[in-house]
Design an enzyme around this catalytic site. Structure first.
Site, PDB file in Angstrom:
ATOM      1  N   LYS A 123      22.168  88.717  38.689  1.00 23.64           N
ATOM      2  CA  LYS A 123      21.517  89.641  38.265  1.00 23.64           C
ATOM      3  C   LYS A 123      19.894  89.251  38.372  1.00 23.64           C
ATOM      4  O   LYS A 123      19.708  89.728  39.734  1.00 23.64           O
ATOM      5  CB  LYS A 123      22.351  90.608  37.049  1.00 23.64           C
ATOM      6  CG  LYS A 123      24.047  90.275  36.622  1.00 23.64           C
ATOM      7  CD  LYS A 123      24.174  91.185  35.064  1.00 23.64           C
ATOM      8  CE  LYS A 123      25.182  91.131  34.813  1.00 23.64           C
ATOM      9  NZ  LYS A 123      26.245  90.474  34.977  1.00 23.64           N
TER      10      LYS A 123
ATOM     11  N   ASP B 124      25.114  83.992  26.605  1.00 23.98           N
ATOM     12  CA  ASP B 124      25.236  84.536  27.600  1.00 23.98           C
ATOM     13  C   ASP B 124      24.207  85.258  27.707  1.00 23.98           C
ATOM     14  O   ASP B 124      24.036  86.432  27.373  1.00 23.98           O
ATOM     15  CB  ASP B 124      26.593  86.010  27.068  1.00 23.98           C
ATOM     16  CG  ASP B 124      26.721  86.029  28.529  1.00 23.98           C
ATOM     17  OD1 ASP B 124      26.428  86.365  29.038  1.00 23.98           O
ATOM     18  OD2 ASP B 124      28.412  87.057  28.613  1.00 23.98           O
TER      19      ASP B 124
ATOM     20  N   TYR C  89      38.591  73.395  51.067  1.00 22.92           N
ATOM     21  CA  TYR C  89      39.008  73.660  49.436  1.00 22.92           C
ATOM     22  C   TYR C  89      38.002  72.574  48.734  1.00 22.92           C
ATOM     23  O   TYR C  89      38.253  71.418  49.383  1.00 22.92           O
ATOM     24  CB  TYR C  89      40.495  73.608  49.730  1.00 22.92           C
ATOM     25  CG  TYR C  89      40.947  74.821  48.836  1.00 22.92           C
ATOM     26  CD1 TYR C  89      40.829  75.402  47.495  1.00 22.92           C
ATOM     27  CD2 TYR C  89      42.312  75.163  50.246  1.00 22.92           C
ATOM     28  CE1 TYR C  89      41.474  76.479  47.368  1.00 22.92           C
ATOM     29  CE2 TYR C  89      42.847  76.734  49.113  1.00 22.92           C
ATOM     30  CZ  TYR C  89      42.625  76.956  48.285  1.00 22.92           C
ATOM     31  OH  TYR C  89      43.395  78.567  47.883  1.00 22.92           O
TER      32      TYR C  89
HETATM   33  N1  DSN Z   1      29.185  95.125  34.639  1.00 21.81           N
HETATM   34  C1  DSN Z   1      28.270  93.762  34.230  1.00 21.81           C
HETATM   35  C2  DSN Z   1      27.446  95.129  33.864  1.00 21.81           C
HETATM   36  O1  DSN Z   1      26.411  95.802  34.425  1.00 21.81           O
HETATM   37  O2  DSN Z   1      25.972  94.580  33.077  1.00 21.81           O
HETATM   38  C3  DSN Z   1      28.408  93.721  33.020  1.00 21.81           C
HETATM   39  O3  DSN Z   1      30.051  92.265  33.111  1.00 21.81           O
END
Ligand code: DSN
Length: 453
Positions: free
Chosen positions: A233, A204, A59
């Site tokens: 991503k 974003d 924590y």
């Molecule tokens: N769930 C994400 C996507 O697949 O683009 C966006 O938040």
């Protein structure tokens, strides 16, 4: 199948065979299929190790050297490295690496710069925008007055509409970003519009962070006041997020970075996920290496090759192509709401994609008329333009085989109908043949090449 479980799963196997089997099945699914959901990727073993490290035990509410708990010298060290690497990678003066994920990061931006009831603008969800940019069922439209903007029929953001709406509604905050947008974001133009109406401009960059880091997409840093991103991503890290404040943001409001930090903690979150922070630090270290830029450019090159092949094989794409890592297939030439059948068929052929709305979709978000797919994960596995040609042809074959065959009922029996055709779709001869070709291709591009297994 190579036994990756030796690396990933040995302790779980000893103590919890039930969960271990599920993990093993998931490794098999990933290894034997093409992961083409454009928001997913395959992280390195180093990222996995950091994510599975003892930092999950700790924590550490607060920020480096300002904590509410003892024993944080190592957390301070790793969070500081993550922050410094984020600043260096994106060229920003301030970074917060604690958001649990993308939606909490965006919520923190609202919390920092808006009051409930303020007007905000973002890209409409069916046009490719994100839930948190003002979609009607999300907090961002329940607690703020949302004025969505749209894309034009050619798939590009309608900047004339954005300017008109911004001058009419005087938003406090304008978002740029998307989950399903295939063109380069017009950060400069949107930043100018935000300046004209004295709004905050938030970019974003969740989908394209890795492309920006690798110079394969224009950066919003000179134009935005604040930048949010997920880390899992195209950036190829663990699930997580960051919020960056730019020099432009600090010039507009010298307290902005502090407001963002306080919005995350104590405003919205409790203890940061330190194992996630350690894995983000490793991710950013990887992204700072020259080979990451090669990767980022290959994602885009692969996506262009994929799009070209699909179009040459009678598949209609939103905007007739793409500048980034994703494509949106427009299935409306076959009728409306066909995404569910094509997703089902591609899944059965071991090509994982997601059904998605397309701009001006005649159907609904649950039964949309498009397919979203992209190249980040298959590029990580080492595939290049030649493989994209094969994959593009396979996808086209399945689209042209399945989409004309099945029609969604207009009434409430949609889910029953979809369930009733599932096994027929799965056993379709074209789908089965593509599946065996996909599996052969996947064998040549293992999920983890650096592992000695
Ligand atoms: N769930 C994400 C996507 O697949 O683009 C966006 O938040």
């Amino acid at each position: 199948m190579a036994d990756l479980t030796k690396f990933f799963n040995s302790s779980v196997k000893q103590t919890d065979p039930e969960v271990s089997t599920i993990i093993r099945n998931e490794i098999k699914r990933m290894a034997e299929g093409l992961e083409m959901i454009p928001s997913e990727n395959v992280v390195s073993l180093a990222v996995l190790n950091a994510l599975g490290s003892v930092f999950t035990n700790k924590y550490s509410e607060g920020y480096p050297h300002k904590r509410y708990y003892g024993g944080n010298e190592n957390v301070d060290a790793v969070e500081t490295i993550a922050i410094e690497r984020a600043k260096k990678l994106f060229g920003v003066p301030h970074a917060n690496v604690q958001p649990y994920s993308g939606s909490p990061a965006n919520l923190a931006v609202y919390f920092a710069v808006c009051e409930p009831g303020d007007t905000v603008m973002g890209l409409n969800l069916p046009d490719g925008g994100h839930l948190t940019h003002g979609w009607k069922v999300n907090f961002s439209a329940k607690y703020y007055k949302s004025v969505p903007y749209h894309v034009k029929p050619d798939g590009y953001i309608d900047l004339d509409e954005v300017r008109k709406l911004a001058h009419e509604h005087k938003p406090k905050l304008i978002w740029c970003g998307a989950t399903a947008y295939v063109r380069e974001f017009p950060f400069k133009e949107l930043g100018e519009i935000a300046d004209e109406v004295n709004a905050y401009f938030a970019a974003d960059i969740a989908h394209i962070a890795g492309l920006i880091a690798g110079n394969a997409h224009v950066s919003p840093v000179p134009y935005a006041h604040v930048i949010t991103t997920t880390t899992h991503k195209t950036l190829r890290g663990p699930r997580g997020a960051m919020i960056m404040t730019t020099q432009k943001g600090l010039s507009k409001d010298p307290q902005l970075a502090e407001k963002i930090d306080r919005a995350i903690f104590p405003g919205l979150q409790g203890g940061p996920h330190d194992h996630q922070t350690a894995a983000i630090a490793v991710t950013l270290g990887e992204a700072l290496k020259p080979e990451f830029a090669v990767y980022a450019k290959q994602i885009v090159a692969n996506n262009k090759a994929l799009g070209k092949t699909m179009m040459e094989n009678e598949v209609k794409l939103v905007s007739n192509g793409s500048d980034n890592h994703m494509q949106l297939i427009d299935l409306t030439p076959f009728g409306k709401g066909k995404g569910v059948f094509v997703q089902e068929a591609l899944d059965a052929a071991h090509i994982t994609v997601n059904k998605n709305t397309i701009p001006a979709d005649p159907s609904s978000p649950f039964y949309p008329s498009g397919i979203r797919l992209g190249t980040p994960a298959i590029t990580t596995r080492g595939m290049k333009e030649n493989e994209m040609e094969l994959i593009g042809k396979w996808i086209a074959e399945i689209v042209n085989e399945i989409a004309p065959k099945y029609n969604l009922p207009e009434d409430k029996t949609k889910s029953e109908y979809v369930a009733s055709v599932q096994s027929e779709i799965k056993n379709n001869a074209v789908v089965q043949r593509v599946k065996s070709e996909v599996m052969k291709l996947c064998e040549k591009f293992p999920l983890y090449t650096t592992l000695d297994y």
